[in-house]
Design an enzyme around this catalytic site. Structure first.
Site, PDB file in Angstrom:
ATOM      1  N   GLN A 242      -0.115   0.141  -7.885  1.00 53.67           N
ATOM      2  CA  GLN A 242      -0.806   0.403  -6.501  1.00 53.67           C
ATOM      3  C   GLN A 242      -0.792  -0.569  -5.857  1.00 53.67           C
ATOM      4  O   GLN A 242      -1.905  -1.560  -5.602  1.00 53.67           O
ATOM      5  CB  GLN A 242      -2.120   0.840  -7.044  1.00 53.67           C
ATOM      6  N   PHE A 243       0.097  -0.686  -4.719  1.00 49.79           N
ATOM      7  CA  PHE A 243      -0.073  -1.886  -4.059  1.00 49.79           C
ATOM      8  C   PHE A 243      -1.102  -1.701  -2.728  1.00 49.79           C
ATOM      9  O   PHE A 243      -1.410  -2.806  -2.192  1.00 49.79           O
ATOM     10  CB  PHE A 243       1.417  -1.921  -3.092  1.00 49.79           C
ATOM     11  N   THR A 244      -1.528  -0.691  -2.768  1.00 47.30           N
ATOM     12  CA  THR A 244      -2.750  -0.504  -1.618  1.00 47.30           C
ATOM     13  C   THR A 244      -4.149  -1.077  -2.169  1.00 47.30           C
ATOM     14  O   THR A 244      -4.899  -1.509  -1.429  1.00 47.30           O
ATOM     15  CB  THR A 244      -3.116   1.017  -1.529  1.00 47.30           C
TER      16      THR A 244
END
Length: 148
Positions: free
Chosen positions: A78-80
């Site tokens: 989850q790059f966010t």
């Protein structure tokens, strides 16, 4: 690296309507490789998460790890988690590792978590995923590898 760890009664992840990862009681681990991260951060997170005592013992205290419980982990990239919200209303993600490096470190983290003795299911790197979970507690812990 950064991880958001949730103690769950169950969790699953779907891609294009198909379940690709599913666990019962254990941990949902949302993980993000940050720019400049390497295997040292991956190893730290895997050890820390495997041994983190966030499951109840017989007295009801958080005194057992996922290993003690015989639980599993569902690991989802989850790059966010790298969101920078300091200015404006649109988060920036420039502190996240580039996709190739992010995927390499995500895979490395999964393998290291398995090496700690945990059964691991995964999402699909860079896919549009639908994650479902029943948070147990709720217990949600934020970990940055720069805390090492």
């Amino acid at each position: 690296m950064r991880a958001l760890v949730q103690r769950v009664a169950e969790a699953s992840v779907k891609v294009d309507g198909e379940t690709i990862g599913e666990i019962g009681a254990g941990l949902l681990v949302l993980v993000c490789a940050m720019d400049g991260d390497n295997e040292t951060q991956s190893a730290y997170l895997a050890r820390k998460i495997a041994k983190m005592r966030i499951f109840r013992d017989d007295a009801g205290k958080m005194n057992k790890s996922v290993l003690d419980q015989g639980g599993s982990a569902l690991v989802v990239s989850q790059f966010t988690l790298a969101a920078d919200t300091k200015s404006g209303n649109r988060p920036g993600f420039s502190t996240a590792a580039r996709p190739g490096e992010g995927k390499r470190l995500y895979v490395d983290f999964v393998e290291r978590l398995r090496g700690e003795g945990i059964s691991v299911e995964t999402g699909e790197f860079a896919a549009d995923m639908k994650v479902s979970l029943v948070n147990d507690g709720p217990v949600t812990i934020w970990i940055d590898s720069d805390q090492a």
